[in-house]
Structures are given as C-alpha cells and as structure tokens.
Design a protein around this motif. Sequence first.
Motif, PDB file in Angstrom:
ATOM      1  N   UNK A   1      43.111  50.650  42.616  1.00  0.00           N
ATOM      2  CA  UNK A   1      42.265  49.472  42.416  1.00  0.00           C
ATOM      3  C   UNK A   1      42.597  48.401  43.454  1.00  0.00           C
ATOM      4  N   UNK A   2      43.886  48.135  43.653  1.00  0.00           N
ATOM      5  CA  UNK A   2      44.302  47.121  44.630  1.00  0.00           C
ATOM      6  C   UNK A   2      43.856  47.493  46.043  1.00  0.00           C
ATOM      7  N   UNK A   3      43.927  48.772  46.378  1.00  0.00           N
ATOM      8  CA  UNK A   3      43.520  49.235  47.693  1.00  0.00           C
ATOM      9  C   UNK A   3      42.012  49.071  47.905  1.00  0.00           C
ATOM     10  N   UNK A   4      41.236  49.277  46.842  1.00  0.00           N
ATOM     11  CA  UNK A   4      39.780  49.213  46.947  1.00  0.00           C
ATOM     12  C   UNK A   4      39.208  47.800  46.810  1.00  0.00           C
ATOM     13  N   UNK A   5      39.994  46.862  46.338  1.00  0.00           N
ATOM     14  CA  UNK A   5      39.503  45.504  46.090  1.00  0.00           C
ATOM     15  C   UNK A   5      38.916  44.822  47.334  1.00  0.00           C
ATOM     16  N   UNK A   6      39.496  44.960  48.529  1.00  0.00           N
ATOM     17  CA  UNK A   6      38.858  44.317  49.691  1.00  0.00           C
ATOM     18  C   UNK A   6      37.442  44.839  49.956  1.00  0.00           C
ATOM     19  N   UNK A   7      37.216  46.108  49.699  1.00  0.00           N
ATOM     20  CA  UNK A   7      35.888  46.690  49.931  1.00  0.00           C
ATOM     21  C   UNK A   7      34.937  46.387  48.776  1.00  0.00           C
ATOM     22  N   UNK A   8      35.462  46.398  47.559  1.00  0.00           N
ATOM     23  CA  UNK A   8      34.677  46.138  46.356  1.00  0.00           C
ATOM     24  C   UNK A   8      35.380  45.038  45.553  1.00  0.00           C
ATOM     25  N   UNK A   9      35.180  43.764  45.877  1.00  0.00           N
ATOM     26  CA  UNK A   9      35.912  42.682  45.220  1.00  0.00           C
ATOM     27  C   UNK A   9      35.795  42.681  43.692  1.00  0.00           C
ATOM     28  N   UNK A  10      34.669  43.161  43.154  1.00  0.00           N
ATOM     29  CA  UNK A  10      34.470  43.151  41.702  1.00  0.00           C
ATOM     30  C   UNK A  10      35.418  44.100  40.975  1.00  0.00           C
ATOM     31  N   UNK A  11      35.998  45.051  41.699  1.00  0.00           N
ATOM     32  CA  UNK A  11      36.917  46.006  41.077  1.00  0.00           C
ATOM     33  C   UNK A  11      38.165  45.297  40.551  1.00  0.00           C
ATOM     34  N   UNK A  12      38.502  44.155  41.136  1.00  0.00           N
ATOM     35  CA  UNK A  12      39.706  43.429  40.717  1.00  0.00           C
ATOM     36  C   UNK A  12      39.696  43.123  39.227  1.00  0.00           C
ATOM     37  N   UNK A  13      38.515  42.879  38.659  1.00  0.00           N
ATOM     38  CA  UNK A  13      38.425  42.554  37.233  1.00  0.00           C
ATOM     39  C   UNK A  13      37.716  43.645  36.435  1.00  0.00           C
ATOM     40  N   UNK A  14      37.474  44.785  37.068  1.00  0.00           N
ATOM     41  CA  UNK A  14      36.759  45.873  36.399  1.00  0.00           C
ATOM     42  C   UNK A  14      37.664  46.585  35.406  1.00  0.00           C
ATOM     43  N   UNK A  15      37.042  47.137  34.372  1.00  0.00           N
ATOM     44  CA  UNK A  15      37.788  47.981  33.447  1.00  0.00           C
ATOM     45  C   UNK A  15      37.779  49.406  33.992  1.00  0.00           C
TER      46      UNK A  15
END
Length: 75
Positions: free
Chosen positions: A38-52
């Motif tokens: 999740x942390x690795x993908x957050x720059x590409x998909x910022x919404x993942x930071x708070x995704x379930x």
Amino acid sequence: MATTTTTKLKTTVLLREFYYNGVRIPDPGPEMTVDQVRDLLTPRFPEIATASVEGPEDTGNVLRYKFSRAIGEKG
C-alpha cells in the motif's frame, strides 16, 4: 499386522495480485507485507492511503487483494 498409508502432499506457493479501481497490479515483492505494498502504491494512487483492504481471496492460482476507497465526506 498394521498397515501404514503414506500420503504425499504437494505444496504450491500462490502469487499475490492487487486490484484497485479495476486495475490489476502485480505483486511488487512477495517479501513485502500488504501495508508495505500500500505504501509503495500510494504515490501512484493517493487514495490507497486510506483505502480498506479486502482479501486475500484464493482464486486457485493467486491470492487476490482488493483496495477499496474509503467512503466519506470531504471537508
């Protein structure tokens, strides 16, 4: 006289795959935890930071994880 039965077990390592917003994302590293992915993908998909995270779902070939956007109000 006792009879013994030997059963051979076959183990298979299942690969992981991740989905977000309909996009299939291959596993960036099997040694990584789901939170590290999740942390690795957050720059590409910022919404993942708070995704379930849903899963893993065993499809028989892979373990599938789904990131779902958190639903809430902005502001």
